[in-house]
Design a protein around this motif. Structure first.
Motif, PDB file in Angstrom:
ATOM      1  N   MET A   1      39.724  46.408  48.739  1.00  0.00           N
ATOM      2  CA  MET A   1      40.614  47.384  48.120  1.00  0.00           C
ATOM      3  C   MET A   1      40.510  47.287  46.602  1.00  0.00           C
ATOM      4  O   MET A   1      40.507  46.184  46.046  1.00  0.00           O
ATOM      5  N   ALA A   2      40.435  48.423  45.927  1.00  0.00           N
ATOM      6  CA  ALA A   2      40.325  48.427  44.474  1.00  0.00           C
ATOM      7  C   ALA A   2      41.654  48.057  43.829  1.00  0.00           C
ATOM      8  O   ALA A   2      42.727  48.400  44.334  1.00  0.00           O
ATOM      9  N   SER A   3      41.568  47.328  42.717  1.00  0.00           N
ATOM     10  CA  SER A   3      42.787  46.963  41.995  1.00  0.00           C
ATOM     11  C   SER A   3      42.486  46.831  40.511  1.00  0.00           C
ATOM     12  O   SER A   3      41.336  46.627  40.101  1.00  0.00           O
ATOM     13  N   ILE A   4      43.541  46.964  39.703  1.00  0.00           N
ATOM     14  CA  ILE A   4      43.465  46.737  38.264  1.00  0.00           C
ATOM     15  C   ILE A   4      44.483  45.653  37.932  1.00  0.00           C
ATOM     16  O   ILE A   4      45.683  45.835  38.155  1.00  0.00           O
ATOM     17  N   GLN A   5      43.996  44.529  37.437  1.00  0.00           N
ATOM     18  CA  GLN A   5      44.873  43.424  37.059  1.00  0.00           C
ATOM     19  C   GLN A   5      44.921  43.297  35.539  1.00  0.00           C
ATOM     20  O   GLN A   5      43.935  43.568  34.858  1.00  0.00           O
ATOM     21  N   THR A   6      46.074  42.880  35.048  1.00  0.00           N
ATOM     22  CA  THR A   6      46.276  42.732  33.609  1.00  0.00           C
ATOM     23  C   THR A   6      46.492  41.269  33.274  1.00  0.00           C
ATOM     24  O   THR A   6      47.291  40.582  33.912  1.00  0.00           O
ATOM     25  N   PHE A   7      45.773  40.791  32.253  1.00  0.00           N
ATOM     26  CA  PHE A   7      45.930  39.428  31.742  1.00  0.00           C
ATOM     27  C   PHE A   7      46.253  39.540  30.250  1.00  0.00           C
ATOM     28  O   PHE A   7      45.475  40.132  29.492  1.00  0.00           O
ATOM     29  N   ALA A   8      47.387  38.997  29.833  1.00  0.00           N
ATOM     30  CA  ALA A   8      47.747  38.995  28.411  1.00  0.00           C
ATOM     31  C   ALA A   8      47.097  37.772  27.774  1.00  0.00           C
ATOM     32  O   ALA A   8      47.527  36.637  27.997  1.00  0.00           O
ATOM     33  N   LEU A   9      46.043  38.005  26.978  1.00  0.00           N
ATOM     34  CA  LEU A   9      45.229  36.912  26.458  1.00  0.00           C
ATOM     35  C   LEU A   9      45.314  36.814  24.933  1.00  0.00           C
ATOM     36  O   LEU A   9      45.466  37.813  24.237  1.00  0.00           O
ATOM     37  N   GLY A  10      45.169  35.591  24.450  1.00  0.00           N
ATOM     38  CA  GLY A  10      45.085  35.361  23.016  1.00  0.00           C
ATOM     39  C   GLY A  10      46.440  35.328  22.336  1.00  0.00           C
ATOM     40  O   GLY A  10      47.474  35.633  22.936  1.00  0.00           O
ATOM     41  N   PRO A  11      46.451  34.968  21.041  1.00  0.00           N
ATOM     42  CA  PRO A  11      47.711  34.800  20.316  1.00  0.00           C
ATOM     43  C   PRO A  11      48.505  36.093  20.164  1.00  0.00           C
ATOM     44  O   PRO A  11      49.714  36.049  19.952  1.00  0.00           O
ATOM     45  N   LEU A  12      47.838  37.254  20.258  1.00  0.00           N
ATOM     46  CA  LEU A  12      48.549  38.533  20.157  1.00  0.00           C
ATOM     47  C   LEU A  12      48.813  39.141  21.534  1.00  0.00           C
ATOM     48  O   LEU A  12      49.234  40.293  21.628  1.00  0.00           O
ATOM     49  N   GLU A  13      48.570  38.368  22.589  1.00  0.00           N
ATOM     50  CA  GLU A  13      48.810  38.802  23.966  1.00  0.00           C
ATOM     51  C   GLU A  13      48.200  40.183  24.229  1.00  0.00           C
ATOM     52  O   GLU A  13      48.855  41.108  24.720  1.00  0.00           O
ATOM     53  N   THR A  14      46.926  40.284  23.923  1.00  0.00           N
ATOM     54  CA  THR A  14      46.198  41.519  24.153  1.00  0.00           C
ATOM     55  C   THR A  14      45.996  41.737  25.649  1.00  0.00           C
ATOM     56  O   THR A  14      45.653  40.804  26.380  1.00  0.00           O
TER      57      THR A  14
END
Length: 210
Positions: free
Chosen positions: A1-14
């Motif tokens: 199943m297709a999915s889009i996951q979000t990871f807040a990375l780096g000091p600016l939480e990109t």
């Protein structure tokens, strides 16, 4: 199943986005340590097809080299932003923030593309930077906009290559012309929708001129 996951990375939480289906994946804007992304790919036994940058600011590219080293995936980025890599907002060190490990990339130009079998339209959306692009996937009803527009806000234009009038035109001509139900995946903060921003983003309402 297709999915889009979000990871807040780096000091600016990109917001780093990982799209996956049953066998393939791609990453958009790995702005910090990508180990959580690598762990997800490894756990699910997925091949990473591409690492894509919407623009070349340090907080969107810091994890490029590490992710490429871990997966072997090629990096794609807008060539018009390459000069930013000679500045602190591209190479890092800005306000004491970490420097970006060097990497090489394949130029990403506006037009039609395929990623993991999906139709991708690379939209020219300058304004935040000279070369900023947005990635529109009709099948997913999704557009990844980098720092062009946010929920009820817009990207800053006071860095090299930024221009307020150009950013406003990019939003109106390239984003607000997409179907209203299209989900906007921004570089920072929560998701929103094209119709919601066209109707309610204060920077584009009558009486307020961006």
């Amino acid at each position: 199943m297709a999915s889009i996951q979000t990871f807040a990375l780096g000091p600016l939480e990109t917001n780093c986005y990982l799209y996956t289906d049953e066998a393939c994946g791609f990453v958009i804007d790995p702005g910090g340590d990508p180990q959580a992304v690598v762990d997800t790919l490894t756990k699910d036994g997925l091949r990473l097809e591409a690492i894509v940058n919407t623009h070349l600011h340090f907080d969107h590219i810091h994890g490029n080299a590490a992710l490429q080293n871990a997966t072997g995936a090629p990096i794609y980025a807008p060539s018009a932003d390459e000069t930013l890599l000679q500045t602190e907002v591209g190479a890092g060190g800005f306000m004491g923030l970490p420097e970006v490990p060097p990497f090489s990339f394949t130029p990403l130009e506006p037009g039609r593309w395929q990623l993991c079998g999906l139709d991708c339209r690379v939209l020219p959306t300058p304004g935040h930077t000279q070369g900023s692009v947005s990635l529109y996937f009709p099948e997913l009803q999704a557009v990844f906009v980098g720092d062009l527009i946010f929920a009820r806000s817009v990207g800053r234009t006071d860095f090299p290559g930024g221009d307020t009038a150009t950013l406003a035109a990019s939003v109106r001509e390239q984003i607000f012309t997409l179907p209203a139900e299209t989900v906007i995946y921004p570089g920072h903060g929560p998701q929103t929708r094209v119709g919601d921003e066209a109707a309610h983003n204060p920077f584009f309402q009558d009486g307020f001129s961006i």
